[in-house]
Design a protein around this motif. Structure first.
Motif, PDB file in Angstrom:
ATOM      1  N   SER A  14       0.828  -1.213   0.000  1.00 58.24           N
ATOM      2  CA  SER A  14       0.000   0.000   0.000  1.00 58.24           C
ATOM      3  C   SER A  14       0.862   1.262   0.000  1.00 58.24           C
ATOM      4  CB  SER A  14      -0.960   0.012   1.191  1.00 58.24           C
ATOM      5  OG  SER A  14      -0.259   0.251   2.400  1.00 58.24           O
ATOM      6  N   ARG A  15       2.031   1.197   0.608  1.00 62.94           N
ATOM      7  CA  ARG A  15       2.926   2.354   0.606  1.00 62.94           C
ATOM      8  C   ARG A  15       3.434   2.640  -0.808  1.00 62.94           C
ATOM      9  NH1 ARG A  15       4.220  -0.223   5.692  1.00 62.94           N
ATOM     10  NH2 ARG A  15       3.838   1.254   7.386  1.00 62.94           N
ATOM     11  N   VAL A  16       3.720   1.573  -1.557  1.00 56.51           N
ATOM     12  CA  VAL A  16       4.175   1.732  -2.944  1.00 56.51           C
ATOM     13  C   VAL A  16       3.027   2.268  -3.801  1.00 56.51           C
ATOM     14  CG1 VAL A  16       5.119   0.519  -4.955  1.00 56.51           C
ATOM     15  CG2 VAL A  16       5.884  -0.100  -2.655  1.00 56.51           C
ATOM     16  N   VAL A  17       1.825   1.767  -3.589  1.00 55.26           N
ATOM     17  CA  VAL A  17       0.662   2.263  -4.322  1.00 55.26           C
ATOM     18  C   VAL A  17       0.412   3.731  -3.971  1.00 55.26           C
ATOM     19  CG1 VAL A  17      -1.838   2.018  -4.647  1.00 55.26           C
ATOM     20  CG2 VAL A  17      -0.359  -0.010  -4.644  1.00 55.26           C
ATOM     21  N   CYS A  18       0.544   4.092  -2.711  1.00 53.30           N
ATOM     22  CA  CYS A  18       0.395   5.483  -2.288  1.00 53.30           C
ATOM     23  C   CYS A  18       1.397   6.359  -3.042  1.00 53.30           C
ATOM     24  CB  CYS A  18       0.597   5.597  -0.777  1.00 53.30           C
ATOM     25  SG  CYS A  18       0.446   7.280  -0.136  1.00 53.30           S
ATOM     26  N   ASP A  19       2.631   5.912  -3.125  1.00 47.80           N
ATOM     27  CA  ASP A  19       3.656   6.647  -3.863  1.00 47.80           C
ATOM     28  C   ASP A  19       3.243   6.839  -5.322  1.00 47.80           C
ATOM     29  OD1 ASP A  19       6.429   7.719  -4.307  1.00 47.80           O
ATOM     30  OD2 ASP A  19       6.545   5.911  -5.547  1.00 47.80           O
ATOM     31  N   ALA A  20       2.710   5.781  -5.945  1.00 45.34           N
ATOM     32  CA  ALA A  20       2.276   5.874  -7.343  1.00 45.34           C
ATOM     33  C   ALA A  20       1.112   6.847  -7.501  1.00 45.34           C
ATOM     34  CB  ALA A  20       1.890   4.488  -7.867  1.00 45.34           C
ATOM     35  N   ILE A  21       0.190   6.851  -6.545  1.00 42.15           N
ATOM     36  CA  ILE A  21      -0.934   7.794  -6.596  1.00 42.15           C
ATOM     37  C   ILE A  21      -0.425   9.225  -6.506  1.00 42.15           C
ATOM     38  CG2 ILE A  21      -2.995   8.624  -5.375  1.00 42.15           C
ATOM     39  CD1 ILE A  21      -3.444   5.660  -4.516  1.00 42.15           C
ATOM     40  N   LEU A  22       0.492   9.462  -5.587  1.00 48.06           N
ATOM     41  CA  LEU A  22       1.051  10.806  -5.452  1.00 48.06           C
ATOM     42  C   LEU A  22       1.784  11.226  -6.723  1.00 48.06           C
ATOM     43  CD1 LEU A  22       2.327  10.584  -1.774  1.00 48.06           C
ATOM     44  CD2 LEU A  22       0.363  11.900  -2.612  1.00 48.06           C
ATOM     45  N   ALA A  23       2.542  10.310  -7.307  1.00 45.28           N
ATOM     46  CA  ALA A  23       3.285  10.616  -8.533  1.00 45.28           C
ATOM     47  C   ALA A  23       2.340  10.833  -9.716  1.00 45.28           C
ATOM     48  CB  ALA A  23       4.275   9.494  -8.837  1.00 45.28           C
ATOM     49  N   GLN A  24       1.261  10.069  -9.781  1.00 45.97           N
ATOM     50  CA  GLN A  24       0.288  10.196 -10.869  1.00 45.97           C
ATOM     51  C   GLN A  24      -0.409  11.561 -10.816  1.00 45.97           C
ATOM     52  OE1 GLN A  24      -2.925   7.302 -10.775  1.00 45.97           O
ATOM     53  NE2 GLN A  24      -3.184   7.394 -12.985  1.00 45.97           N
ATOM     54  N   ASN A  25      -0.615  12.059  -9.602  1.00 45.37           N
ATOM     55  CA  ASN A  25      -1.141  13.414  -9.378  1.00 45.37           C
ATOM     56  C   ASN A  25      -2.531  13.639  -9.996  1.00 45.37           C
ATOM     57  OD1 ASN A  25      -0.946  15.940  -8.184  1.00 45.37           O
ATOM     58  ND2 ASN A  25      -0.043  16.869 -10.000  1.00 45.37           N
ATOM     59  N   ILE A  26      -3.367  12.617  -9.909  1.00 48.34           N
ATOM     60  CA  ILE A  26      -4.759  12.743 -10.385  1.00 48.34           C
ATOM     61  C   ILE A  26      -5.725  12.798  -9.208  1.00 48.34           C
ATOM     62  CG2 ILE A  26      -6.623  11.502 -11.585  1.00 48.34           C
ATOM     63  CD1 ILE A  26      -4.503  10.492 -13.548  1.00 48.34           C
ATOM     64  N   TYR A  27      -5.425  12.041  -8.157  1.00 45.11           N
ATOM     65  CA  TYR A  27      -6.317  11.898  -7.013  1.00 45.11           C
ATOM     66  C   TYR A  27      -5.754  12.583  -5.774  1.00 45.11           C
ATOM     67  CZ  TYR A  27      -8.151   8.105  -9.892  1.00 45.11           C
ATOM     68  OH  TYR A  27      -8.675   7.362 -10.929  1.00 45.11           O
ATOM     69  N   GLU A  28      -6.668  12.944  -4.885  1.00 43.92           N
ATOM     70  CA  GLU A  28      -6.289  13.399  -3.552  1.00 43.92           C
ATOM     71  C   GLU A  28      -6.537  12.233  -2.594  1.00 43.92           C
ATOM     72  OE1 GLU A  28      -7.942  16.371  -0.075  1.00 43.92           O
ATOM     73  OE2 GLU A  28      -8.307  16.922  -2.168  1.00 43.92           O
ATOM     74  N   THR A  41      -3.454   5.157  13.006  1.00 42.16           N
ATOM     75  CA  THR A  41      -2.037   4.904  12.754  1.00 42.16           C
ATOM     76  C   THR A  41      -1.615   5.574  11.450  1.00 42.16           C
ATOM     77  OG1 THR A  41      -2.160   2.770  13.875  1.00 42.16           O
ATOM     78  CG2 THR A  41      -0.296   3.092  12.383  1.00 42.16           C
ATOM     79  N   THR A  42      -0.509   6.323  11.498  1.00 46.00           N
ATOM     80  CA  THR A  42       0.037   6.937  10.288  1.00 46.00           C
ATOM     81  C   THR A  42       0.788   5.873   9.504  1.00 46.00           C
ATOM     82  OG1 THR A  42       0.233   9.073  11.380  1.00 46.00           O
ATOM     83  CG2 THR A  42       1.569   8.734   9.401  1.00 46.00           C
ATOM     84  N   ILE A  43       0.479   5.773   8.199  1.00 48.27           N
ATOM     85  CA  ILE A  43       1.107   4.764   7.337  1.00 48.27           C
ATOM     86  C   ILE A  43       2.267   5.365   6.567  1.00 48.27           C
ATOM     87  CG2 ILE A  43       0.722   3.133   5.440  1.00 48.27           C
ATOM     88  CD1 ILE A  43      -0.635   2.442   8.171  1.00 48.27           C
ATOM     89  N   THR A  44       2.041   6.486   5.889  1.00 50.53           N
ATOM     90  CA  THR A  44       3.104   7.172   5.159  1.00 50.53           C
ATOM     91  C   THR A  44       2.633   8.574   4.798  1.00 50.53           C
ATOM     92  OG1 THR A  44       4.642   7.056   3.276  1.00 50.53           O
ATOM     93  CG2 THR A  44       2.407   6.282   2.872  1.00 50.53           C
ATOM     94  N   GLN A  45       3.566   9.487   4.656  1.00 48.09           N
ATOM     95  CA  GLN A  45       3.287  10.844   4.192  1.00 48.09           C
ATOM     96  C   GLN A  45       2.167  11.534   4.978  1.00 48.09           C
ATOM     97  OE1 GLN A  45       5.243  12.189   1.501  1.00 48.09           O
ATOM     98  NE2 GLN A  45       6.349  10.355   2.119  1.00 48.09           N
ATOM     99  N   GLY A  46       1.987  11.146   6.231  1.00 47.22           N
ATOM    100  CA  GLY A  46       0.954  11.746   7.068  1.00 47.22           C
ATOM    101  C   GLY A  46      -0.435  11.151   6.882  1.00 47.22           C
ATOM    102  N   TYR A  47      -0.590  10.197   5.963  1.00 50.28           N
ATOM    103  CA  TYR A  47      -1.890   9.558   5.739  1.00 50.28           C
ATOM    104  C   TYR A  47      -2.096   8.449   6.766  1.00 50.28           C
ATOM    105  CZ  TYR A  47      -1.585  12.041   1.332  1.00 50.28           C
ATOM    106  OH  TYR A  47      -1.450  13.022   0.382  1.00 50.28           O
ATOM    107  N   LYS A  48      -3.304   8.398   7.302  1.00 49.75           N
ATOM    108  CA  LYS A  48      -3.608   7.496   8.413  1.00 49.75           C
ATOM    109  C   LYS A  48      -4.654   6.452   8.034  1.00 49.75           C
ATOM    110  CE  LYS A  48      -2.649  11.119  11.645  1.00 49.75           C
ATOM    111  NZ  LYS A  48      -2.650  11.506  13.004  1.00 49.75           N
ATOM    112  N   VAL A  49      -4.725   5.419   8.870  1.00 52.06           N
ATOM    113  CA  VAL A  49      -5.815   4.443   8.778  1.00 52.06           C
ATOM    114  C   VAL A  49      -7.057   5.120   9.332  1.00 52.06           C
ATOM    115  CG1 VAL A  49      -6.692   2.218   9.564  1.00 52.06           C
ATOM    116  CG2 VAL A  49      -4.272   2.460   8.965  1.00 52.06           C
TER     117      VAL A  49
END
Length: 178
Positions: A14-28, A41-49
């Protein structure tokens, strides 16, 4: 304003997918849903469960899209089917992914960094094309499939639904993998 997305799963993939979403820059990104990690719980880049996947209805008003970021094909399919009742499945294509002409990619798919899907290939729904995977021309990759890191699929090959390749697997041209 970008459409909002929730990531189902909060493990390493999910962290790798999050990175791809951020790089794709289409979704928030709104956050993550996971049943095995404590809410908050914070998973990455300040995003939480935010919630468990079973309680996706609680966040349906704050997101329009979802992506299932779980490697296990059966588990990913189950969450994909149940989440699709409330949100739209996203397709995530890392900007470094190379997508050829007349390629079809099903809903809910992920093509990660440095992957290549060559001309006239088709990728079934809810499938993972992991980092540095090469799918050559005119291949058919099934639904709910996971092509692991570095997999090479030769031209005109067919990979069945639910298949998971080993890291670095190589399939000759015209292979049929069940």
């Amino acid at each position: 304003m970008k459409p909002k997305i929730v990531i189902i799963g909060a493990g390493g993939h999910s962290r790798v997918v999050c990175d791809a979403i951020l790089a794709q820059n289409i979704y928030e990104i709104v956050g993550f849903l996971d049943g095995g990690v404590s809410i908050g719980t914070t998973i990455t880049q300040g995003y939480k469960v935010l919630e468990t996947p079973d309680n996706i209805a609680k966040i349906a008003s704050t997101a329009e899209y979802f992506i299932v970021a779980i490697g296990n094909n059966i588990t990913r399919e189950s969450f994909f089917n149940s989440s699709k009742k409330l949100l739209k499945p996203a397709t995530i294509l890392h900007p470094s992914a190379v997508i050829g002409i007349e390629v079809t990619i099903g809903e809910g798919c992920v093509a990660l960094g440095n992957s290549v899907i060559n001309a006239f290939s088709s990728i079934g729904k809810n499938t993972i094309i992991n980092s540095s995977v090469v799918v050559d021309h005119e291949c058919k990759i099934g639904n709910n499939t996971h092509l692991s890191i570095g997999t090479m699929v030769g031209s005109n090959s067919i990979i069945s639904d639910y298949y998971t390749s080993a890291i670095g697997a190589r399939f000759e041209s015209f292979s049929k993998i069940n």
